[in-house]
Each structure stands twice: as C-alpha cells, then as structure tokens.
Motif scaffolding. Structure first.
Motif, PDB file in Angstrom:
ATOM      1  N   THR A 134      43.673   1.420   7.955  1.00 12.37           N
ATOM      2  CA  THR A 134      42.553   1.313   8.888  1.00 12.37           C
ATOM      3  C   THR A 134      41.444   0.455   8.298  1.00 12.37           C
ATOM      4  OG1 THR A 134      43.029   3.436   9.923  1.00 12.37           O
ATOM      5  CG2 THR A 134      40.780   2.613  10.143  1.00 12.37           C
ATOM      6  N   ASP A 137      31.389  -2.552   8.603  1.00  8.01           N
ATOM      7  CA  ASP A 137      29.966  -2.224   8.670  1.00  8.01           C
ATOM      8  C   ASP A 137      29.128  -3.481   8.866  1.00  8.01           C
ATOM      9  OD1 ASP A 137      30.254  -3.290   6.128  1.00  8.01           O
ATOM     10  OD2 ASP A 137      29.153  -1.697   5.111  1.00  8.01           O
ATOM     11  N   HIS A 196      37.453  -0.537   8.907  1.00 14.70           N
ATOM     12  CA  HIS A 196      36.201  -0.180   9.591  1.00 14.70           C
ATOM     13  C   HIS A 196      35.119  -1.133   9.112  1.00 14.70           C
ATOM     14  CE1 HIS A 196      33.091   2.093  11.607  1.00 14.70           C
ATOM     15  NE2 HIS A 196      32.382   2.031  10.495  1.00 14.70           N
ATOM     16  N   GLU A 251      32.930  -1.265  14.377  1.00 18.83           N
ATOM     17  CA  GLU A 251      34.220  -1.041  15.031  1.00 18.83           C
ATOM     18  C   GLU A 251      35.331  -0.860  13.998  1.00 18.83           C
ATOM     19  OE1 GLU A 251      34.298  -0.381  18.067  1.00 18.83           O
ATOM     20  OE2 GLU A 251      32.415  -1.242  18.804  1.00 18.83           O
ATOM     21  N   SER A 252      36.442  -0.291  14.469  1.00 22.53           N
ATOM     22  CA  SER A 252      37.593  -0.031  13.606  1.00 22.53           C
ATOM     23  C   SER A 252      38.878  -0.493  14.281  1.00 22.53           C
ATOM     24  CB  SER A 252      37.712   1.467  13.293  1.00 22.53           C
ATOM     25  OG  SER A 252      36.577   1.957  12.622  1.00 22.53           O
ATOM     26  N   GLU A 279      38.721   5.255   2.319  1.00 20.53           N
ATOM     27  CA  GLU A 279      37.599   4.452   2.813  1.00 20.53           C
ATOM     28  C   GLU A 279      37.005   3.604   1.687  1.00 20.53           C
ATOM     29  OE1 GLU A 279      34.892   7.026   4.875  1.00 20.53           O
ATOM     30  OE2 GLU A 279      36.281   7.317   6.549  1.00 20.53           O
TER      31      GLU A 279
END
Length: 286
Positions: free
Chosen positions: A233, A237, A235, A183-184, A210
């Motif tokens: 942002t 993993d 994200h 999810e982010s 990223e």
C-alpha cells in the motif's frame, strides 16, 4: 471481508540515491540499484538514473539481458545495427531484449537533455541466446488503473484487473503510481517476486509498517516467499510520483563483464569473441 491469504508487504530496507557529476555530456548519474548485488536484487541487475546529452551512449553491444528505459524528460533517439530506429518521449518506456546480441545507441535529440531510468533485467540461461526484440511502450497507449486521487500506469504485468500486453521472458511488474496528497492505493504482487519502489516526486508511507519514503529514495520490499499473493500500500502525504518494479527471481549464477551478462566465464569470453568476429551483426559508429 478482506482476503487473509493476501499479505501486506513490509519494506526491508531504504536507501538514498545520490547523484554525481557524470562528466561531459553525461551530466549526472545516480545508482538506484547498484550493480553487483546479484542475489539480493534477482532478477534485476542494476538501475541507473541519468541526465545526459548527445554523445553519451554511442553504439555499444549487449548480450544476455534486457534493458528497460523509462524517459522522464527529454526526447531520446534509439538506433540499432539491424535498421531499427525510433524516438522515445517523456513518459515512454522501451523494453529491449538484447538476447544473443545487439549493437545499439541511445542519443538525445539535438539540444535535448534526457532524464531517464534504465533498468537491466537478467535473462535465464535458456533465454540468454534468444533473438533480440524491442517493445516501445508509449505512455499514451498504456493501460491505466484509476482510483480516487490515484493513477497506476501499467507498463508490464498488472494492477488489479488492469493488465499490460508487454511480453516478458522473466515475469515483471512495472508500474508508475501517481497519488494526490492524502490518498492511498494498493498494488498487488505475486508473493515470490523481489521488488522495490523508487520515489520520483513527493513522499508518503508504504507497506505493512507504514515505512516513510521521500523523493530520491529506494524502498526495497520485504520477502514474502511463502505466500502466493501479496500487496503493498502507498499512502501519499505529499503529491507522489513513484515507480514500483518487481519480478520473479531466476536463481542462477551471474557473471557480468561490461555489457555482457551470462552464467559462466566461458560464456563471457564467447560473447566478446562473437562480438569481435561480427556475430552480433554489422558494426555501427555514430
């Protein structure tokens, strides 16, 4: 359509936090933000990650700063020389404004080992001699922004339209982000803020490029000075738990000596004199 005036922040630097034995009841300590980097970290002075038991932080003074203590585990008793006393539990944050001077202690309850993060926020010249105050920010009372597999708890500042009622002498955003794997979530920030992410658990990818970050790593955000608005942002993993802290730089001289942080050497000497002469209030001993 995306707002092109809002720029995605990059991550300019990543470093590992190495924990070392603290000795005695101060079991371990790790420097999240090492002290001395006044200009780069402005308005933040330092952040330490501590594991400690009773007797580590007995009564001691402060002037010219705010301390922000996030209790990750254990129960922490706070007491000061003006009659204030309370207990912080896991997930709670205390925002203490030392201002013109206070003497306080931070002591785990009997048998407890406290795991905490303590951030020092500088105060601008015009606020260094303000009256002391405390804000106990209980985890259960903090506003939370919810999303798909995402939770952002707002201890100070805001996340989208979710705002904390925390009072700030220096504008600061302090949020705890919890993400499920895959999810982010995006956190908005004023473009002028300096800030960082510290990963408590898990791993993920962050920002414009990223950049990968893992548990016990600090990700310092790139500057976005020319922008009025920015965002970063996250994200995940792996299941992720992290804090993001960012604030408006003060851009003033810093002179730090032990628990006192002022603008000049003369003000530091005055702080020591005032403390020794009882101007911080009645002394306390454990």
């Amino acid at each position: 359509m995306a707002d092109k005036s809002v720029r995605q922040r990059s991550v300019s630097r990543v470093w590992d936090v190495v924990t070392r034995p603290g000795g005695g009841p101060h079991i371990q300590v790790g420097q999240v933000l090492p002290p001395g980097n006044w200009e780069e970290f402005d308005p933040f002075l330092m952040m330490a990650e501590d594991w400690f038991q009773q007797g580590t932080f007995p009564f001691h003074p402060h002037r010219g700063i705010e301390t922000v203590t996030f209790v990750i585990d254990g129960k922490l008793k706070h007491e000061d020389n003006h009659g204030g006393v309370g207990v912080l539990e896991p997930g709670d944050v205390q925002w203490m404004t030392a201002g013109k001077g206070i003497i306080h202690s931070e002591d785990p309850l009997p048998g407890e080992t406290v795991h905490s993060l303590q951030l020092w926020v500088n105060l601008p010249r015009k606020k260094k001699m303000t009256d002391p105050r405390y804000q106990d920010l209980r985890a259960k009372d903090m506003p939370v922004r919810q999303g798909q597999g995402a939770s952002v708890k707002v201890f100070s500042g805001s996340s989208e339209n979710i705002k904390a009622k925390t009072l700030n002498h220096v504008p600061v955003t302090y949020v705890e982000v919890v993400l499920q794997a895959g999810e982010s979530v995006t956190q908005d920030l004023p473009g002028t803020y300096n800030g960082f992410i510290y990963i408590l658990e898990g791993s993920g990818y962050f920002g414009k490029d990223e950049t990968r970050g893992e548990q016990k790593q600090v990700l310092w955000l790139g500057s976005q000075k020319e922008q009025n608005d920015s965002e970063i942002t996250f994200h995940a993993d792996q299941p992720l738990r992290a804090i993001l802290v960012a604030g408006e730089p003060i851009r003033e001289p810093v002179v730090a000596r032990g628990p006192f942080v002022m603008n000049t050497e003369q003000e530091i000497q005055e702080a020591f004199t005032d403390y020794q002469s009882g101007k911080f209030g009645p002394p306390r001993t454990n």
